[in-house]
Enzyme design. Structure first.
Site, short mmCIF file in Angstrom:
data_model
loop_
_atom_site.label_atom_id
_atom_site.label_comp_id
_atom_site.label_asym_id
_atom_site.label_seq_id
_atom_site.Cartn_x
_atom_site.Cartn_y
_atom_site.Cartn_z
CE LYS A 87 50.26 38.83 44.58
NZ LYS A 87 50.33 37.72 43.62
C1 E4P Z 1 47.90 35.25 44.01
O1 E4P Z 1 48.12 36.40 43.79
C2 E4P Z 1 48.91 34.20 44.04
O2 E4P Z 1 49.88 34.50 43.09
C3 E4P Z 1 48.35 32.87 43.64
O3 E4P Z 1 46.95 32.91 43.52
C4 E4P Z 1 48.86 31.72 44.41
O4 E4P Z 1 48.26 30.56 43.87
P1 E4P Z 1 48.81 29.10 44.18
O5 E4P Z 1 48.46 28.75 45.58
O6 E4P Z 1 48.07 28.24 43.20
O7 E4P Z 1 50.28 29.12 43.94
#
Ligand code: E4P
Length: 218
Positions: A87
């Site tokens: 990622k």
């Molecule tokens: C996605 O990969 C992110 O880790 C995540 O969906 C972020 O979510 P949040 O905005 O609830 O922290």
């Protein structure tokens, strides 16, 4: 539509896996910190533990923001398990790293996507997934689902293989609307996934069926 769970919590990942609808996991440094996971060895061990639970892709985020650092970290993460997806944040060196990993056949998830232009750039660089954060856009009075629609149109126009991973999902309606738009994947908390199964008429109907059955068999 693939369902990913957005957590580093092993118990919740196992619960979603046991439900039989889980296609993968996404994590980020904040989610790892929330579970109290720190230190390189512990982080790697935690990713290994996640990979043992799930059948599908597991996104593991790099901390570096420079190309060399992302490559070093990403290669170490990818070596852990074939389920690992590296990622990478949407920054200039991140785009270069997406291309590097794409050329090597290593799966990537480009994170922190907040515009269609960013998604297009990540797709051009060969990202396996792009993660538009719909909840965080909604939080600032901007239509997160409109972004998913816009990326869908662009990717379909040119036949990009990159999958749209709707991230920062907060509630069941986000999931339903992403499915209507045609997002390839959604990632959200266990609560949003479990909320899909709830309906008061289901509960009322089941209670009546069971009561009628009990009366007839008493
Ligand atoms: C996605 O990969 C992110 O880790 C995540 O969906 C972020 O979510 P949040 O905005 O609830 O922290």
């Amino acid at each position: 539509m693939k369902f990913f769970i957005d957590t580093a919590n092993l118990a919740q990942i196992k619960e979603a896996q046991d439900l039989g609808v889980l296609d993968g996991v996404t994590t980020n440094p904040s989610l790892m910190a929330k579970e109290g996971i720190s230190g390189e060895e512990n982080v790697l061990a935690h990713y290994r533990a996640i990979c043992e639970i799930v059948d599908g892709d597991v996104s593991a985020e790099v901390i570096s923001t420079d190309f060399e650092g992302m490559v070093r970290e990403g290669e170490a993460l990818a070596a852990l398990d074939e389920k690992i997806v590296v990622k990478i944040p949407m920054v200039k060196d991140g785009v270069k790293a997406l291309k590097y990993f794409s050329d090597k056949g290593i799966k990537t998830n480009c994170t922190l996507i907040f515009s269609a232009g960013q998604a297009l750039l990540a797709a051009k660089a060969g990202a396996t997934y792009v993660s538009p954060f719909i909840g965080r856009l909604d939080d600032i009075s901007t239509d997160g689902l409109a972004l998913i629609e816009s990326i869908r149109v662009i990717f379909d126009n040119y036949g990009f293989d990159t999958e749209i991973l709707a991230a920062s999902v907060r509630h069941p309606m986000h999931i339903i609307e992403c499915a209507q738009i045609g997002a390839d994947v959604m990632t959200g908390p266990l609560s949003a996934i479990e909320a899909l199964l709830k309906h008061p008429l289901t509960d009322i109907g089941l209670a009546k069926f069971l009561a009628d059955h009990a009366k007839a068999n008493s």
